[in-house]
Scaffold this active site. Structure first.
Site, mmCIF file in Angstrom:
data_model
loop_
_atom_site.group_PDB
_atom_site.id
_atom_site.type_symbol
_atom_site.label_atom_id
_atom_site.label_comp_id
_atom_site.label_asym_id
_atom_site.label_seq_id
_atom_site.Cartn_x
_atom_site.Cartn_y
_atom_site.Cartn_z
ATOM 1 N N GLU A 179 0.740 -1.250 0.052
ATOM 2 C CA GLU A 179 0.068 0.088 0.193
ATOM 3 C C GLU A 179 1.021 1.236 -0.043
ATOM 4 O O GLU A 179 0.398 2.154 -0.728
ATOM 5 C CB GLU A 179 -1.111 -0.184 0.996
ATOM 6 C CG GLU A 179 -2.085 -0.858 1.008
ATOM 7 C CD GLU A 179 -1.822 -2.324 1.559
ATOM 8 O OE1 GLU A 179 -0.700 -2.554 1.919
ATOM 9 O OE2 GLU A 179 -2.728 -3.307 1.654
ATOM 10 N N HIS A 214 -10.944 -4.772 10.584
ATOM 11 C CA HIS A 214 -11.754 -4.774 9.384
ATOM 12 C C HIS A 214 -12.938 -4.280 9.370
ATOM 13 O O HIS A 214 -13.825 -4.493 8.481
ATOM 14 C CB HIS A 214 -11.860 -6.139 8.590
ATOM 15 C CG HIS A 214 -10.520 -6.849 8.079
ATOM 16 N ND1 HIS A 214 -9.682 -7.411 9.233
ATOM 17 C CD2 HIS A 214 -10.217 -7.253 7.187
ATOM 18 C CE1 HIS A 214 -8.417 -8.014 8.216
ATOM 19 N NE2 HIS A 214 -8.814 -7.861 7.031
HETATM 20 C C1 LIG Z 1 -1.997 -4.282 4.822
HETATM 21 C C2 LIG Z 1 -3.099 -5.028 4.213
HETATM 22 N N1 LIG Z 1 -3.519 -5.078 2.829
HETATM 23 C C3 LIG Z 1 -4.477 -5.990 2.551
HETATM 24 C C4 LIG Z 1 -4.963 -6.745 3.220
HETATM 25 C C5 LIG Z 1 -6.197 -7.644 2.625
HETATM 26 N N2 LIG Z 1 -5.731 -9.105 2.563
HETATM 27 C C6 LIG Z 1 -6.209 -10.074 3.233
HETATM 28 S S1 LIG Z 1 -5.453 -11.413 2.717
HETATM 29 C C7 LIG Z 1 -4.527 -10.971 1.339
HETATM 30 C C8 LIG Z 1 -3.793 -11.612 0.786
HETATM 31 C C9 LIG Z 1 -2.625 -12.122 1.459
HETATM 32 O O1 LIG Z 1 -1.987 -12.950 0.785
HETATM 33 P P1 LIG Z 1 -0.836 -13.864 1.169
HETATM 34 O O2 LIG Z 1 0.127 -12.957 2.019
HETATM 35 O O3 LIG Z 1 -0.343 -14.492 0.095
HETATM 36 O O4 LIG Z 1 -1.377 -14.735 2.078
HETATM 37 P P2 LIG Z 1 -2.614 -15.992 1.770
HETATM 38 O O5 LIG Z 1 -3.908 -15.390 1.819
HETATM 39 O O6 LIG Z 1 -2.518 -16.428 0.572
HETATM 40 O O7 LIG Z 1 -2.414 -17.072 2.736
HETATM 41 C C10 LIG Z 1 -5.039 -9.476 1.423
HETATM 42 C C11 LIG Z 1 -4.509 -8.795 0.261
HETATM 43 C C12 LIG Z 1 -4.738 -6.756 4.581
HETATM 44 N N3 LIG Z 1 -5.486 -7.650 5.382
HETATM 45 N N4 LIG Z 1 -3.620 -6.159 5.240
#
Ligand SMILES: Cc1ncc(C[n+]2csc(CCOP(=O)(O)OP(=O)(O)O)c2C)c(N)n1
Ligand SMILES: [Mg+2]
Lengths: 338, 327
Positions: free
Chosen positions: A67, A136
């Site tokens: 971000e 959230h």
């Molecule tokens: C700072 C932040 N940005 C965006 C999100 C929204 N978000 C939740 S899970 C996710 C994807 C995460 O991907 P990864 O780190 O690969 O973990 P996975 O879900 O695949 O286990 C996103 C973008 C968040 N929770 N926190």
């Protein structure tokens, strides 16, 4: 709702936002959208649906989970002639990227003495009520509105959502566009039906900085924004059953704040209740009350009241969260205590 | 480094506990959410990120940890919590929002904190990294034993917090291990579209620490590399970055239609489900099928007990929402 042309096309806020972006992208090649899952997925909250298919991945750009990187990139692009619309998926995530927002996006115009502009839109989801817990579910309206240099808007219905988005994209200043998840028209978020309203197909703007009287009344003024407006309208219905006439003001915009509309309403009713899903202290509710009391305290027949979220992180368990959230009954109770 | 017989059985049983737990949660999560899927309804409301398929990472790493060591985890925390020894009953009760839960229902599924085993997690992507560094620093400053492990997703490795934390760990020579669970997706966005490098282990070079990439979602390979990294940290030799190829057998969250997945991907992943694969390997190594059946039964019983505990527990009074902001 008042002030709406009659037509047959009812849109959700999600579709209204997407349509505004679509029309602006067709009109102006400098407009582009970026954020997490805003491409083929269409946005977690549905507000970019269809854009990727029409404009492709160059202008509808899925970002890494970075971000700070992509929001400050939007600032740089905006200062170089583009009009980015950038999404911070949940407002709660502002914590990882706030410097890009309030030290860069919000201040560069001032630091240039008005010689540089930052025409970008930061759209972000707010609000709870569906047990998504403390990281959230926040609103943080006051946090953003407190800091000078960025306009802040939050629609309560699809008509305003479309017009505000168009106005925000065309604005030469940064606009923070806060959309409440519970109003999006996404069934899985338990959506508020009153937010899905007639929305013209042709492009139009809703003025940023102008509040709306969405229900006329004489006994008490209920002021809110986004979900707060719907709570206030329902409370007004309940009060009406007892012969009490409530006027409801939808702020629409926090920065600039249309203090005059609030002041005029309270001058007429003599009573003020502010409804705000944001935390109780140091926020929008305090600002609205200060606006009225600073202007002319003699207009008030009773101490103003506020129905807000208590100063605690948002709890996960449904019964605890519901206990904390504003609702129509709490507004009616606040009126009874006046 | 090879697991002892005991360690491999622990890994297997813990993977089964984790999977059965997720299966139970999945089923209960859908209660009250049909025909219309509304996240707010049912005994388990809110977002739900299941860890099905990612169990090998949790057990391969946590096999080397005890309660004194620190784990910071993610928004997808159940397998990590279970492998770290978080009380299963309290964890289940937390997910149900009950008074007997880890926080009495305040935190929920993405915010499980259990000081008894030094476990915490966060729903903010990338935010496992900094706290792990701080805990590792604290152990150094207090001259106390213990290492910290930060789990994160491959998507989180693009977050500034990850890079800052790695630099801290490298600059301060901290006893910390960063473990990236590369399930190749960040919600709907593939790793390859948004990451400048194909594998995150190469990023270790920028922070003067060893980096490893482990393909195949293989609990034995993870056990081996993680064991070396954790031993290294215990000896004061500093941090390590490990990226593990793993599989997300579930959607990003419950309710995810997963339309972004290429055709056939899910089927291919299910064919590589690590749990039956490990069972086969254990049998090939000479373990009796009946003894593995027994472990599975025991795992199921543990999960069933935790779920009944959660279901039977009371909700805290709603006014509890206003307490525990400060100690
Ligand atoms: C700072 C932040 N940005 C965006 C999100 C929204 N978000 C939740 S899970 C996710 C994807 C995460 O991907 P990864 O780190 O690969 O973990 P996975 O879900 O695949 O286990 C996103 C973008 C968040 N929770 N926190
Ligand atoms: Mg991932």
């Amino acid at each position: 709702m008042l002030d709406q042309p009659t037509n047959e096309r009812r849109l959700t806020i999600a579709r209204a936002m997407a349509e505004a972006m679509q029309q602006e992208m067709q009109r102006d090649p400098t407009v582009f959208v970026m954020g997490e899952d805003i491409g083929g997925f269409g946005g977690i909250f549905g507000n970019t649906r269809g854009l990727f298919e029409e404009f492709g991945k160059e202008r509808v750009r899925d970002t890494p989970i970075s971000e700070t990187g992509f929001i400050s990139a939007a600032v740089g692009a905006a200062m170089d002639g583009m009009r980015p619309v950038v999404e911070l998926m949940f407002v709660d995530f502002f914590g990882v990227c706030f410097d890009a927002i309030y030290n860069q996006m919000a201040k560069n115009t001032y630091f240039s003495g008005g010689n540089a502009s930052v025409p970008m839109v930061l759209m972000t989801s707010t609000g709870g009520g569906y047990s998504d817990a403390g990281q959230h579910s926040q609103c943080l309206y006051g946090t953003f509105a407190h800091l000078p240099g960025m306009k802040v808007v939050s629609p309560s219905n699809a008509y305003d959502a479309k017009g505000l988005m168009t106005a925000a994209i065309r604005d030469d200043n940064p606009v923070v566009y806060m959309f409440h998840k519970g109003l999006q028209g996404m069934g899985w978020l338990g959506t508020e039906a009153g937010a899905t309203v007639n929305t013209p197909e042709e492009e139009y703007t809703v003025e940023i900085g102008k509040a709306k009287v969405v229900r006329k009344g004489t006994d008490v003024t209920l002021v809110g924004l986004a979900m707060g407006v719907h709570n206030a309208l329902k409370a007004a219905d309940k009060l009406a059953e007892d012969g009490i006439s409530a006027e409801v003001v939808d702020l629409v915009s926090l920065v600039p704040l249309d203090r005059e509309t609030v002041i005029n309403s309270v001058a007429k009713t003599g009573r003020l209740i502010v409804v705000d899903e944001d935390y109780h202290s140091y926020g929008v509710s305090g600002e609205i009350i200060a606006t009225v009391t600073e202007h002319d305290i003699s207009k008030l027949k009773a101490s103003p009241a506020r129905v807000t979220f208590p100063d605690v992180p948002i709890p996960y368990a449904r019964h605890m969260e519901q206990f904390c959230l504003p609702n129509p009954d709490k507004i009616v109770a606040a009126y009874r205590k006046m | 480094m090879k697991p002892t017989k005991e360690q491999s059985l622990w890994m297997y049983e813990t993977m089964v506990v984790s999977r059965r737990f997720e299966e139970a949660i999945e089923k209960i999560y859908l209660e009250g959410k049909t025909p219309a899927f509304n996240m707010a309804s049912g005994p388990i409301p809110g977002e739900m990120h299941l860890s099905n398929g990612q169990e090998p990472v949790a057990v391969g790493v946590c096999a080397h940890l005890d309660a004194n060591d620190i784990v910071t985890a993610t928004h997808r925390p159940h397998h990590q919590a279970i492998a770290k020894g978080v009380d299963l009953k309290k964890m289940a009760a937390e997910i149900f929002g009950k008074s007997t839960g880890l926080s009495g229902g305040r935190g929920g599924h993405m915010h499980l904190i259990d000081p008894a085993v030094n476990f915490s997690c966060s729903g903010i992507i990338g935010e496992s990294c900094g706290p792990a560094c701080g805990a590792a620093l604290s152990r150094k400053m207090q001259n106390k034993p213990g290492v910290a492990v930060a789990f994160l997703g491959e998507g989180a490795a693009n977050q500034g917090a990850f890079h800052e934390a790695l630099n801290l760990a490298g600059a301060w020579n901290l006893p910390v291990v960063f473990v990236i669970e590369d399930n190749s997706w960040g919600i709907s966005v593939p790793k390859s579209e948004v990451t400048a490098v194909a594998r995150n282990d190469v990023r270790a070079a920028g922070y003067d620490m060893p980096g490893h990439y482990i393909p195949g979602n293989d609990p034995y390979a993870i056990f081996n590399i993680a064991g070396e990294a954790i031993a290294r940290a215990r000896e004061g030799k500093g941090p390590t970055l490990i990226e593990v190829e793993t599989y997300r057998l579930a959607g990003h969250f419950m309710g995810d239609a997963e339309q972004y997945r290429p055709k056939g991907e899910k089927e291919a992943l299910f064919a590589k489900d690590p749990i039956p694969k490990m069972r086969e390997r254990l049998i090939a190594e000479g373990h009796a099928a009946e003894s593995l059946d027994m472990l599975e039964k025991r795992a199921e019983a543990r999960v069933a007990e935790a779920i009944s505990f959660a279901r039977d527990s009371e909700y805290a009074p709603e006014t509890d929402a206003l307490t525990a902001v400060f100690v």
